[in-house]
Design a protein around this motif. Structure first.
Motif, PDB file in Angstrom:
ATOM      1  N   ASN A 114      51.156  28.435 -27.373  1.00  0.00           N
ATOM      2  CA  ASN A 114      51.845  27.929 -25.613  1.00  0.00           C
ATOM      3  C   ASN A 114      51.742  29.126 -24.344  1.00  0.00           C
ATOM      4  OD1 ASN A 114      54.646  28.309 -28.272  1.00  0.00           O
ATOM      5  ND2 ASN A 114      53.497  26.136 -27.376  1.00  0.00           N
ATOM      6  N   LYS A 115      51.142  30.174 -25.001  1.00  0.00           N
ATOM      7  CA  LYS A 115      50.657  31.500 -24.279  1.00  0.00           C
ATOM      8  C   LYS A 115      49.364  31.704 -24.839  1.00  0.00           C
ATOM      9  CE  LYS A 115      55.161  33.004 -22.316  1.00  0.00           C
ATOM     10  NZ  LYS A 115      55.400  34.446 -22.687  1.00  0.00           N
ATOM     11  N   VAL A 116      48.268  32.571 -24.234  1.00  0.00           N
ATOM     12  CA  VAL A 116      47.413  32.634 -24.553  1.00  0.00           C
ATOM     13  C   VAL A 116      46.751  34.480 -23.913  1.00  0.00           C
ATOM     14  CG1 VAL A 116      44.480  32.396 -24.407  1.00  0.00           C
ATOM     15  CG2 VAL A 116      45.778  30.756 -24.234  1.00  0.00           C
ATOM     16  N   PHE A 143      47.222  37.604 -20.262  1.00  0.00           N
ATOM     17  CA  PHE A 143      48.664  37.250 -20.435  1.00  0.00           C
ATOM     18  C   PHE A 143      49.612  36.127 -19.912  1.00  0.00           C
ATOM     19  CE2 PHE A 143      52.842  38.235 -22.346  1.00  0.00           C
ATOM     20  CZ  PHE A 143      52.150  36.884 -24.125  1.00  0.00           C
ATOM     21  N   LYS A 144      48.858  34.687 -19.870  1.00  0.00           N
ATOM     22  CA  LYS A 144      49.527  33.171 -19.490  1.00  0.00           C
ATOM     23  C   LYS A 144      49.695  32.540 -19.974  1.00  0.00           C
ATOM     24  CE  LYS A 144      47.321  33.003 -14.439  1.00  0.00           C
ATOM     25  NZ  LYS A 144      46.018  32.535 -13.749  1.00  0.00           N
ATOM     26  N   ASP A 145      50.438  31.791 -19.845  1.00  0.00           N
ATOM     27  CA  ASP A 145      51.079  30.016 -20.103  1.00  0.00           C
ATOM     28  C   ASP A 145      50.071  29.414 -20.219  1.00  0.00           C
ATOM     29  OD1 ASP A 145      53.577  29.655 -19.464  1.00  0.00           O
ATOM     30  OD2 ASP A 145      52.489  27.417 -20.535  1.00  0.00           O
ATOM     31  N   SER A 146      49.204  28.410 -21.461  1.00  0.00           N
ATOM     32  CA  SER A 146      48.183  27.601 -21.412  1.00  0.00           C
ATOM     33  C   SER A 146      47.986  26.736 -20.275  1.00  0.00           C
ATOM     34  CB  SER A 146      48.358  28.149 -22.871  1.00  0.00           C
ATOM     35  OG  SER A 146      49.241  27.386 -23.259  1.00  0.00           O
ATOM     36  N   ASN A 147      49.242  26.509 -20.028  1.00  0.00           N
ATOM     37  CA  ASN A 147      49.394  25.309 -19.102  1.00  0.00           C
ATOM     38  C   ASN A 147      48.570  25.528 -17.930  1.00  0.00           C
ATOM     39  OD1 ASN A 147      50.174  23.692 -20.565  1.00  0.00           O
ATOM     40  ND2 ASN A 147      52.560  23.889 -20.303  1.00  0.00           N
ATOM     41  N   SER A 148      48.492  26.775 -17.344  1.00  0.00           N
ATOM     42  CA  SER A 148      48.623  27.135 -16.343  1.00  0.00           C
ATOM     43  C   SER A 148      46.902  27.860 -16.388  1.00  0.00           C
ATOM     44  CB  SER A 148      49.013  28.241 -15.756  1.00  0.00           C
ATOM     45  OG  SER A 148      48.977  29.644 -16.385  1.00  0.00           O
ATOM     46  N   THR A 202      38.520  30.428 -17.352  1.00  0.00           N
ATOM     47  CA  THR A 202      38.820  30.989 -17.567  1.00  0.00           C
ATOM     48  C   THR A 202      38.811  32.001 -18.806  1.00  0.00           C
ATOM     49  OG1 THR A 202      40.640  30.211 -15.929  1.00  0.00           O
ATOM     50  CG2 THR A 202      40.923  32.509 -16.586  1.00  0.00           C
ATOM     51  N   LEU A 203      39.188  31.445 -19.690  1.00  0.00           N
ATOM     52  CA  LEU A 203      39.108  31.502 -21.107  1.00  0.00           C
ATOM     53  C   LEU A 203      37.561  32.017 -21.477  1.00  0.00           C
ATOM     54  CD1 LEU A 203      41.466  29.797 -23.426  1.00  0.00           C
ATOM     55  CD2 LEU A 203      41.465  32.076 -21.784  1.00  0.00           C
ATOM     56  N   GLN A 204      36.911  31.529 -21.154  1.00  0.00           N
ATOM     57  CA  GLN A 204      35.277  31.808 -21.180  1.00  0.00           C
ATOM     58  C   GLN A 204      34.471  32.321 -20.669  1.00  0.00           C
ATOM     59  OE1 GLN A 204      33.724  27.864 -20.455  1.00  0.00           O
ATOM     60  NE2 GLN A 204      33.570  27.280 -22.795  1.00  0.00           N
ATOM     61  N   ALA A 205      35.511  32.972 -19.438  1.00  0.00           N
ATOM     62  CA  ALA A 205      35.071  34.632 -18.898  1.00  0.00           C
ATOM     63  C   ALA A 205      35.247  36.110 -19.414  1.00  0.00           C
ATOM     64  CB  ALA A 205      35.551  34.283 -17.778  1.00  0.00           C
ATOM     65  N   GLU A 206      36.263  35.641 -20.441  1.00  0.00           N
ATOM     66  CA  GLU A 206      36.812  36.889 -21.097  1.00  0.00           C
ATOM     67  C   GLU A 206      36.448  37.162 -22.123  1.00  0.00           C
ATOM     68  OE1 GLU A 206      39.444  38.329 -20.663  1.00  0.00           O
ATOM     69  OE2 GLU A 206      40.138  37.250 -19.299  1.00  0.00           O
ATOM     70  N   TYR A 207      34.991  36.447 -22.968  1.00  0.00           N
ATOM     71  CA  TYR A 207      33.701  36.403 -23.852  1.00  0.00           C
ATOM     72  C   TYR A 207      32.511  36.843 -23.332  1.00  0.00           C
ATOM     73  CZ  TYR A 207      36.619  34.056 -27.020  1.00  0.00           C
ATOM     74  OH  TYR A 207      37.162  34.188 -28.582  1.00  0.00           O
ATOM     75  N   ASP A 208      32.274  37.761 -21.647  1.00  0.00           N
ATOM     76  CA  ASP A 208      31.634  38.283 -20.868  1.00  0.00           C
ATOM     77  C   ASP A 208      31.410  39.677 -21.012  1.00  0.00           C
ATOM     78  OD1 ASP A 208      30.394  35.496 -20.230  1.00  0.00           O
ATOM     79  OD2 ASP A 208      31.638  35.877 -18.609  1.00  0.00           O
TER      80      ASP A 208
END
Ligand SMILES: Nc1ncnc2c1ncn2[C@@H]1O[C@H](COP(=O)(O)OP(=O)(O)O)[C@@H](O)[C@H]1O
Ligand SMILES: [Mg+2]
Lengths: 295, 253
Positions: B224-226, B237-242, B247-253
C-alpha cells in the motif's frame, strides 16, 4: 606492432607482472629446517633400527612355532583347548562386547549433554553461560587427553577389578570423543533455521532441539558408530590392567607363554572387531546415502 | 494505535553506519514494501524491528510497546506474535513439513501456558497436541500444501518451501509479518503466486505486512506504501498509488 591481437610491446613498462614463485620467508625456512631436525631426532629417541627388526626374527620364529603347530582344538595334548575353555573365552568375548556397548551408550548420552553445554552460542551467550561452556570444554579435553589405560587403572583402583571398571573407562573415553565431535557437528550445521525459530519466540533450547539437533542427526549417528568401533577396539586391551573382558585372559596366557591359546583368543578378537566394523560401516553408509538421496 | 512507530533509528557496526536517523509510522493492517539497492540496509531495518539486531539509537514502538526496553521474556512474547519469513525459507531440512509448521507455535505455547517449557511439545509433530496438529493442517490448507504434510522439507521446491514458511508464520497467529525478500529466490511465476497468496492472507486477517523486494512492480502491486532506503537513510515513503515506476527505479541509482 601489429602481428598479434594483443600488443605486448605497447606497455613494455608493465610492472604488474605476477611473480612466478611465491617468496618463502625466513621463518618458513626455519620451520622446514626444524621439521627435518625433528624427524631425525625422533627416530633416534624411538630407538628405531632395522637391525633390531632383523634380529627379532629368531624370537618371532619361536613365537610362531609355539603359537601354531600345537593347536588342536578339542585335541588330547595338554596345550589343546577344551570345550570348556572355548565357552569361557566366548563368555569373556561377550562380556567385552557388553562392556563396550554399555560404555559407549552411556558415553554417547553424557557426551551429548556435555556437547550441548560446551557448544558456542548454542544454549546462550550470557557471561555465566560462556563460563559453563569453557569449563565443560576443559572437562571434555581432560576426558579425551588422558589415555584410556590410565582411566582403566584409576577405575580399577576405585571400583575394583572387573567389567565395571572397564565400562566406566569406555564411558569416559566416549564422553571425550563424542563430547568433542558432537559439539563440532552441532556448531557446523546451518544456523538459519534455528535463528528463524528464535525470531518467532522460541527459546535457545527450543531452537537447539527443534532445529540444530535434527539437522546434525546424521553426523551424530555416524560419530556414535565410530565411537562404538573405537570402544570395541579399546575394550580388548583394558583387560591388561584388570578392567574386565577378554583382555584379562589374553594377558594371563601371554604371561604363561601359552601362545597357542593366545592365538585363539586373538583370532576371536579379530572376528569380533571385524564384524562390528563391517556392520558399523554398513550403517554409516546407509545414513550418508539416505542423506544424499534427499538433497 | 499504530502497528509500528520508528523514531530516529540508527544502527552502526564499529564505525560503519548502516542505518541513519530513520523515522516512519505504519498503521495496523497496512502492507509496506521496502526497496533499496543491495547493502542499503533493508535487512538490517527488519532485524532491528524484532531486535535480532540491536539498534544503536532511536526508539521503536510496536503496537504501542517500546520494545527496546523489553527484557528477554517480554521480548520473546513480542516476537512470538510477529511472523518472520526470510529469503531462504529456513525450514529445518530433515523434518517433515508438518513439524516445520508446528514449530511456528512453540513460542505462542510458551506464552499461553502456565507451565514452563510447555512449548517443547511442539518440537515435533509426534508429540504435539491434536489441536495444534489440526491447526497446522489448517495453515497448510491455506497455502494449499496439506497433501505434503508428512514429506521431508528438503524435498520441496523453492516455492513450496516458501509457502510452508508462510504457513509456519500463520501458525503464530501473528498481528504482523516481516518478510525479507520472500520471493527473491523463486522463478517469476512462483514469485507472483507466493506474493499474491501472502498479500491476500494478510489482508483477510488484517495482518500488517512488511516485505522487502528488489522487484519494483511487486512493491507497487503488493505494497500500500513504499519505503525506500538509500545508503542507510530513508529516501522515500509514499502511497504506492502516487508513485511511478520510474521514481522507484531511480532509488536504485
Ligand atoms: N553483522 C554485520 N557486521 C558488519 N556489517 C554488517 C553486518 N550486517 C550487515 N552489515 C552491513 O550493513 C549493510 C547493510 O546490510 P543489509 O541490511 O543486509 O542490506 P540489504 O538487506 O539492504 O541488502 C551492508 O553494507 C552490510 O555489509
Ligand atoms: Mg538483505
Amino acid at each position: 606492432m601489429t602481428d598479434g591481437l594483443i600488443d605486448i610491446d605497447k606497455k613494455s613498462e608493465l610492472n604488474n607482472l605476477p611473480r612466478r614463485y611465491k617468496k618463502i620467508s625466513i621463518t618458513r625456512y626455519f620451520i622446514y629446517l626444524a621439521l627435518i631436525v625433528m624427524v631425525i631426532w625422533s627416530f633416534q629417541g624411538s630407538q628405531f633400527s632395522f637391525e633390531g627388526l632383523l634380529d627379532s626374527t629368531q624370537y618371532f620364529k619361536r613365537f610362531l612355532g609355539e603359537a601354531f603347530p600345537s593347536i588342536g582344538i578339542l585335541g588330547e595334548n595338554e596345550h589343546s583347548i577344551t570345550w570348556k575353555d572355548t565357552f569361557r573365552y566366548t563368555r569373556e568375548l561377550i562380556e567385552t562386547f557388553q562392556m563396550a556397548f554399555t560404555g559407549t551408550l552411556l558415553g554417547i548420552i553424557f557426551g551429548f549433554i556435555l556437547a550441548l553445554l560446551s557448544s558456542k552460542g548454542l544454549l546462550g551467550n550470557s557471561r555465566p553461560m560462556r563460563l559453563v561452556q569453557e569449563t565443560v570444554k576443559a572437562l571434555i579435553l581432560l576426558f579425551r587427553t588422558v589415555p584410556d589405560l590410565v582411566w582403566a587403572i584409576i577405575f580399577v583402583m576405585l571400583v575394583g577389578l572387573g567389567a565395571f571398571a572397564g565400562t566406566l573407562t569406555i564411558m569416559v573415553d566416549t564422553i571425550g570423543f563424542c563430547g568433542r565431535f558432537f559439539a563440532e557437528e552441532m556448531e557446523d550445521v546451518d544456523k538459519s533455521p534455528a535463528d528463524a525459530l528464535e525470531s518467532c519466540g522460541a527459546t535457545k533450547l527450543d531452537a537447539t532441539f527443534a532445529a540444530v539437533v535434527p539437522a546434525a542427526m546424521p553426523g551424530l549417528i555416524t560419530t556414535s558408530l565410530f565411537a562404538f568401533e573405537k570402544a570395541i577396539r579399546g575394550s580388548v586391551i583394558l583387560g591388561l590392567v584388570g578392567a574386565g573382558g577378554i583382555g584379562m585372559s589374553l594377558n594371563a596366557l601371554f604371561n604363561w607363554m601359552a601362545y597357542d591359546r593366545a592365538m585363539v583368543i586373538i583370532g576371536m578378537i579379530f572376528a569380533l572387531i571385524f564384524v562390528v566394523e563391517q556392520v558399523s560401516q554398513y550403517l554409516r553408509r546407509k545414513v550418508t546415502q539416505n542423506e544424499e538421496k534427499r538433497i | 494505535m499504530n502497528a509500528i512507530e520508528v523514531n530516529h533509528l540508527s544502527k552502526s557496526y564499529a564505525d560503519f553506519e548502516v542505518l541513519r536517523d530513520i523515522s516512519f509510522t505504519i498503521g495496523v493492517g497496512e502492507s509496506i514494501a521496502i526497496i533499496g539497492s543491495n547493502g542499503a540496509g533493508k535487512s538490517t531495518l527488519l532485524k532491528c524491528l524484532t531486535r535480532i539486531t540491536e539498534p544503536s539509537q532511536g526508539s521503536i514502538n510496536i503496537f504501542g510497546d517500546p520494545i527496546l526496553k523489553f527484557r528477554t521474556g517480554a521480548l520473546r512474547r513480542m516476537r512470538s506474535s510477529i511472523g518472520v519469513v526470510f529469503q531462504k525459507h529456513n525450514l529445518v531440512p530433515r523434518l517433515s513439513v508438518l513439524t516445520n509448521v508446528i514449530h511456528g507455535d512453540i513460542g505462542r505455547l510458551h506464552n499461553v501456558s502456565k507451565f514452563p517449557l510447555a512449548g517443547i511439545r511442539n518440537w515435533g509433530q509426534i508429540s504435539a497436541s491434536n489441536r495444534t496438529r489440526k491447526k497446522a493442517m489448517e495453515a497448510l490448507e491455506m497455502v494449499s500444501l496439506s497433501h505434503l504434510a508428512l514429506q521431508r522439507a528438503d524435498t520441496l521446491s523453492g516455492g513450496q518451501s516458501q509457502r510452508v514458511a508462510i504457513a509456519r508464520a500463520l501458525m503464530q497467529e501473528p498481528n504482523m509479518i516481516l518478510a525479507d525478500e520472500p520471493v527473491a529466490s523463486l522463478d517469476p511465476v512462483a514469485a507472483n503466486e507466493v506474493m499474491s497468496l501472502f498479500y491476500d492472507l494478510c489482508k483477510n486477517k488484517n495482518i500488517t505486512l512488511i516485505f522487502t523486494s528488489h522487484n519494483v512492480e511487486h512493491a507497487l502491486e503488493y505494497g500500500n506504501k513504499v519505503l525506500a532506503i538509500k545508503n542507510g537513510r530513508l529516501s522515500l515513503f509514499k502511497d504506492s498509488n502516487s508513485i511511478e515506476i520510474k521514481t522507484l527505479q531511480a532509488e536504485y541509482d
